[in-house]
Design a protein around this motif. Structure first.
Motif, short mmCIF file in Angstrom:
data_model
loop_
_atom_site.label_atom_id
_atom_site.label_comp_id
_atom_site.label_asym_id
_atom_site.label_seq_id
_atom_site.Cartn_x
_atom_site.Cartn_y
_atom_site.Cartn_z
N LEU A 4 4.49 71.74 35.73
CA LEU A 4 5.86 71.25 35.77
C LEU A 4 5.90 69.76 36.04
CD1 LEU A 4 7.34 74.06 38.07
CD2 LEU A 4 7.28 74.01 35.60
N GLY A 5 6.85 69.11 35.41
CA GLY A 5 7.13 67.71 35.72
C GLY A 5 8.48 67.62 36.40
N VAL A 6 8.54 66.98 37.56
CA VAL A 6 9.78 66.92 38.32
C VAL A 6 10.16 65.48 38.62
CG1 VAL A 6 9.41 69.17 39.41
CG2 VAL A 6 8.65 67.10 40.58
N VAL A 7 11.43 65.31 38.92
CA VAL A 7 11.93 63.98 39.32
C VAL A 7 12.65 64.14 40.65
CG1 VAL A 7 13.44 62.06 38.72
CG2 VAL A 7 12.22 63.29 36.91
N LEU A 8 12.16 63.41 41.66
CA LEU A 8 12.80 63.45 42.97
C LEU A 8 13.72 62.24 43.11
CD1 LEU A 8 9.54 64.39 43.44
CD2 LEU A 8 10.58 65.04 45.61
N THR A 9 14.90 62.48 43.65
CA THR A 9 15.84 61.37 43.91
C THR A 9 15.80 61.05 45.39
OG1 THR A 9 17.23 62.13 42.10
CG2 THR A 9 18.23 60.62 43.67
N HIS A 10 15.58 59.76 45.71
CA HIS A 10 15.39 59.35 47.11
C HIS A 10 15.77 57.88 47.21
CE1 HIS A 10 13.20 58.36 50.83
NE2 HIS A 10 13.22 59.67 51.08
N ILE A 23 1.66 67.65 49.34
CA ILE A 23 2.11 69.03 49.14
C ILE A 23 1.14 69.75 48.20
CG2 ILE A 23 3.94 70.44 48.11
CD1 ILE A 23 5.95 68.46 49.17
N PRO A 24 0.61 70.88 48.63
CA PRO A 24 -0.33 71.61 47.77
C PRO A 24 0.31 71.97 46.43
CG PRO A 24 -0.30 72.54 49.98
CD PRO A 24 0.82 71.54 49.92
N GLY A 25 -0.41 71.73 45.36
CA GLY A 25 0.11 72.02 44.03
C GLY A 25 0.51 70.76 43.29
N LEU A 37 11.41 59.32 41.70
CA LEU A 37 9.95 59.43 41.73
C LEU A 37 9.51 60.59 40.84
CD1 LEU A 37 7.35 58.33 43.17
CD2 LEU A 37 7.61 60.26 44.75
N PRO A 38 8.76 60.30 39.79
CA PRO A 38 8.25 61.40 38.96
C PRO A 38 6.97 61.99 39.54
CG PRO A 38 7.79 59.27 37.93
CD PRO A 38 8.47 58.98 39.24
N ALA A 39 6.82 63.28 39.34
CA ALA A 39 5.59 63.95 39.82
C ALA A 39 5.31 65.15 38.94
CB ALA A 39 5.76 64.38 41.28
N ALA A 40 4.06 65.56 38.94
CA ALA A 40 3.67 66.77 38.20
C ALA A 40 3.00 67.73 39.15
CB ALA A 40 2.72 66.41 37.06
N PHE A 41 3.28 68.99 39.00
CA PHE A 41 2.55 69.97 39.81
C PHE A 41 2.20 71.20 39.01
CE2 PHE A 41 7.01 70.96 41.14
CZ PHE A 41 7.05 72.33 40.90
N GLU A 42 1.30 71.93 39.57
CA GLU A 42 0.76 73.11 38.89
C GLU A 42 0.69 74.23 39.91
OE1 GLU A 42 -3.40 74.37 36.69
OE2 GLU A 42 -3.21 72.46 37.70
N LEU A 52 7.47 75.73 46.10
CA LEU A 52 7.10 74.32 45.96
C LEU A 52 8.34 73.45 45.79
CD1 LEU A 52 3.81 73.40 44.30
CD2 LEU A 52 5.67 71.77 44.36
N PHE A 53 9.28 73.94 44.99
CA PHE A 53 10.56 73.22 44.86
C PHE A 53 11.21 73.08 46.23
CE2 PHE A 53 10.73 73.92 40.23
CZ PHE A 53 11.31 72.74 39.84
#
Lengths: 83, 816
Positions: A4-10, A23-25, A37-42, A52-53
């Protein structure tokens, strides 16, 4: 294994990067873009992504966690769903 | 998965997220292009075999666009569409599961006919024969119950089939249950339906007022758009006016908790203070508004003078409003001060909270009235805007006119001019369209559940894309009796087994989302298009095809209504050489683009109420366009963000600034209404001491048919629950997780309690989500409805709570 690719707003996404990496994953954290902030997790299984979300949402100052990409090409056929 | 591929996918995911972050930042507050070409550069990613195409999300009314990755005939990935203005590359947790929605293990793949206690597979030919038998039995007793999840062409085909073919108007959608009061509110205020503003207002509003609305859960991408502005250092005040605390409340500067049904008093209190303080916008009102008061059974009420309006509002002092609503007088003054400040931009948002209300039309009118009275209208950021819960409640229901009184493009069956226009476009004889509205949803189901001898003149209901056996109110009265009456026949087209398919006599398997061509219309007047990308499973077929195929079977049998004036089939379509295409035969359904043909026919209606639509080909290029869409001198098509405002709306008379060109008083004026607060039809009493409110949760969409089959969503919220205040639980000796019986005068439900859970109702109030088929709260709810919109009130009825069994597990998987 969903990726997954996510975008955090901060308000200060640069300060958030290390917390996200811990954060694990989470496998990749990108460069902040303005307040995002973009991030990818698995995750190992499909059902693991919601916690994880929640972990991302619970980080201090995080206003929103939006999704930008989801790959589920490797998922096995779904089990019979009991309802 | 190999390490290389995993790494590659992670990099792809990060690239998409970075692109979305960039797009969302770049788009904020920017003007819209006339058409959005291209899209995110996903080509070449994830391997050459994956192709990417656009589609709107299948779920709520926000209308986010996704990019759908398809490999070997299967959807394998979803990405937010960075070219889409609505979501700018971002998606909520439901949105990304939209791809998995296709792949639940128990998709319906063949028609099923009830034989005794079983439903047995039959052929499509037999299914259509049975359907036709029912329709021929008595066409006026054959009703269609549709949906805001119908695509625009599907709804249009169904509407034409019933109103132009069967010759009656017994077609109504589930959207009657979720936004009909918004429709009547717009009609009574502006003379034409749907919001004047758009989502761009959220980018510039100084104040966002949420009237009984929780976008943090129901429209998360929109809410993200608001809170994102704070992160960028902008000031935006969020005011949550609600009957319980929700996830949205946590982000609001002000939470104004009101007693159920008293929102009318709050709106009147604001208007009262605007007049008393002299902070109303005299110039705007004198130029653009008239005053209106209710008149029994008349949606447009009757006029009143300003003096009469002022006198009617006089009792609504802050102290009186506090007494009625429970909202402190100082907060009523705060709201009035905000509206009284013309330097601020104020956007109001609402959804089911104001619409599922026996006074839904009245409160909708009052909120519009507060904006008009204060002049907070017609500038970016100044708008009263209703939201919708379904992806095409606006496009398919309100614009296509699938409500039982409506015709496409904003027409109504009671107006001869509108009927003639439809008869002309459909090429059917004058008089084909009945001048009497059909049965609205509650009435349709009441008639279906009433024996013929007692006036139950609906013998067959064909349900498409919705689940009424779970979502109608007071199911014991509206649904259950029909299942015991051998003369009643229930047909359901759906994609998965549901509470409604399980009790159906005939089940038809449907294609869903990107298994077919489609078009939706979102909450901000945005019409969206997509193409079929994968094949449906088994014998599942398009809903529009099902309608066309039945129409053809009736045509073949000589039903006069299925012929046009020239004797041709009602849905006659020809290829480029003029030869008829047998679209009733599914093997030929995609020989031409049936969606395009239906849309281009429907588009002819759109100019009547200035809801102008562009040609189909323009929507192919765009991520949706907001109507009215008008052609420019250079041949391009331009959408409209703010209606009635000269700065953006091409139909405003030059020089007028603001022009309500469909005014009910035909003078370019909108109506500022006075509607008094009145007590609800049922309130808590000694026997039933609690309020019950129902609604939705983040993880599940509507009746959970799709989201209940997506493991992460199902696991995150595995079952329904009743939210209860800790003090109420203590008084009754109830512990968290304990199963209790919630009982109304209509029915009961045994359900676990969740204290301090997702939402927090005040003492004396309960909340139960309706997504769980196993815990149907609509056995308990009340079917009382608004007299104008006919929309039932799911937000308030009286119940009691009794203990059953202690020590059950905590619901929601998280409380405890």
């Amino acid at each position: 294994m969903p990726v997954l690719g996510v975008v955090l707003t901060h308000p200060d996404p640069g300060a958030l990067a290390d917390l996200v990496r811990a954060i694990p994953g989470v496998v990749l954290v990108g460069n902040p873009v303005s307040n995002r902030l973009p991030a990818a997790f698995e995750t190992a299984r499909k059902g693991d992504d919601e916690p994880l979300f929640e972990a991302l949402r619970a980080l201090p100052g995080v206003l929103a966690v939006d999704l930008a990409f989801a790959d589920f090409s490797d998922l096995p056929p779904p089990d019979e769903v009991s309802r | 998965m190999t390490p290389d591929r995993r790494e590659f996918l992670a990099m792809t995911a990060l690239a998409a997220a970075s692109a979305a972050a960039t797009a969302a930042t770049a788009h904020a507050g920017s003007p819209p292009p006339t058409a959005v070409p291209g899209g995110p550069d996903l080509r070449g990613r994830m391997g050459a075999g994956v192709t990417w195409n656009k589609a709107p999300c299948r779920f709520c009314g926000t209308g986010c666009h996704v990019q759908v990755g398809v490999d070997a005939g299967k959807v394998v990935a979803i990405a937010g569409d960075t070219a889409a203005e609505v979501n700018k590359g971002l998606l909520c947790v439901k949105g990304y599961h939209v791809g998995l929605a296709l792949y639940g293990a128990d998709r319906l793949t063949t028609p099923l006919l009830r034989k005794g206690d079983r439903q047995v597979p039959i052929s499509w030919e037999e299914a259509l024969r049975i359907l036709a038998d029912r329709a021929m039995l008595d066409p006026k007793g054959f009703a269609v119950y549709g949906s805001g999840q119908w695509t625009i062409p599907e709804g249009y085909a169904a509407n034409k089939f019933v109103k132009g073919g069967l010759g009656h108007n017994h077609i109504d959608p589930n959207a009657r249950l979720c936004m009909a009061s918004a429709v009547t509110g717009y009609l009574a205020t502006y003379g034409v339906d749907e919001p004047a503003g758009c989502f761009d207002d959220l980018d510039v509003a100084d104040v966002v007022i949420l009237w009984g609305n929780s976008p943090a859960e129901m429209h998360p991408v929109l809410f993200s758009r608001i809170v994102d502005r704070r992160a960028r250092g902008q000031s935006v005040t969020i005011i949550d006016i609600g009957t319980r605390r929700t996830r949205t409340t946590a982000h609001a500067q002000h939470f104004l908790q009101f007693k159920p049904n008293t929102d009318l008093a709050i709106a009147n209190g604001i208007a009262h203070l605007l007049l008393k303080n002299g902070t109303w916008d005299r110039t705007f009102v004198e130029k653009h508004c008239s005053f209106r008061q209710p008149l029994e059974k008349e949606l447009n009420g009757k006029g009143m003078t300003f003096a009469e309006y002022e006198a009617a509002l006089a009792p609504y002092t802050p102290a009186y409003v506090e007494q009625i609503s429970g909202v402190p007088a100082k907060d009523i003054r705060m709201l009035a001060d905000l509206f009284g400040n013309r330097d601020l931009r104020i956007t109001s948002l609402w959804c089911m909270g104001m619409n599922q209300h026996t006074r839904g039309t009245a409160i909708n009118c009052l909120v519009h009235g507060v904006h008009l009275l204060s002049g907070h209208f017609g500038r970016p950021g100044d708008a009263p805007t209703s939201l919708t819960g379904q992806p095409s409640a606006c496009g398919t229901v309100r614009e296509v006119g699938t409500l039982s009184h409506a015709l496409p493009g904003g027409g109504v069956v009671t107006k001869e001019k509108h009927r003639h226009m439809a008869e002309e476009i459909w090429n059917v004889p004058t008089g084909r369209i009945l001048d009497k509205p059909g049965y609205h949803a509650v009435e349709m189901w009441k008639r279906f559940s009433t024996p013929k001898a007692d006036g139950g003149d609906i013998h067959t209901v064909w349900v498409q894309v919705t689940n009424p056996a779970q979502t109608l109110p007071n199911l014991h009265a509206l649904v259950d009796p029909s299942r015991k009456d051998p003369e009643k026949f229930l047909v359901v087209s759906d994609v998965y087994p549901t509470a409604t398919t399980r009790i159906a006599d005939l089940v038809l398997p449907s294609a869903m989302w990107v298994e077919k061509n489609g078009m939706f219309g979102n909450s901000e007047r945005r019409t969206q298009q997509w193409f079929k990308l994968v094949e449906p499973p088994g014998q599942a077929r398009d809903d529009a095809w099902q309608i066309v195929a039945l129409a053809y079977e009736l045509y073949r049998r000589g039903h006069a209504g299925m012929k046009d004036k020239d004797g041709r089939f009602l849905f006659h379509m020809a290829d480029a050489k003029g030869a008829a295409v047998p679209i009733w035969d599914f093997r030929h359904y995609y020989d031409i683009n049936v969606d395009e043909r239906l849309f281009e026919e429907y588009r002819k209606f759109s100019t009547m109420k200035h809801k102008n639509l562009a040609p189909y080909s323009e929507y192919v290029k765009a991520r949706g366009l907001r109507w009215p869409v008008v052609e420019q001198e250079d041949g391009t098509w331009r959408e409209t963000r703010w209606r009635f405002s000269e700065s953006d709306d091409p139909f405003v008379t030059p020089g007028k600034g603001i022009d309500f060109y469909h005014s009910t008083t035909e003078d370019g004026r909108a109506q500022i209404w006075f509607n008094p607060y009145e007590a609800p039809p049922e309130s808590p009493d000694a026997a039933y001491p609690f309020w019950l409110c129902t609604g939705r949760v983040l993880e599940h969409w509507h009746s959970g048919t799709i989201t209940g089959r997506i493991p992460p969503l199902r696991d995150a919220m595995p079952q329904a629950y009743v939210e209860m205040h800790r003090e109420d639980a203590r008084k009754l000796g109830i512990t968290n997780g304990e199963t209790v019986r919630v009982e109304s005068r209509r029915g009961t439900l045994d359900i676990p309690v969740w204290i301090d859970g997702r939402g927090s109702p005040p003492q004396g109030s309960l909340f139960v989500p309706f997504f769980d088929e196993r815990l149907p709260i609509n056995n308990v709810t009340l079917e009382a409805y608004d007299p104008f919109s006919k929309q039932p009130d799911y937000k308030k009825c009286a119940v009691r709570v009794a203990r059953l069994s202690p020590n059950a597990a905590a619901p929601g998987g998280k409380a405890g």
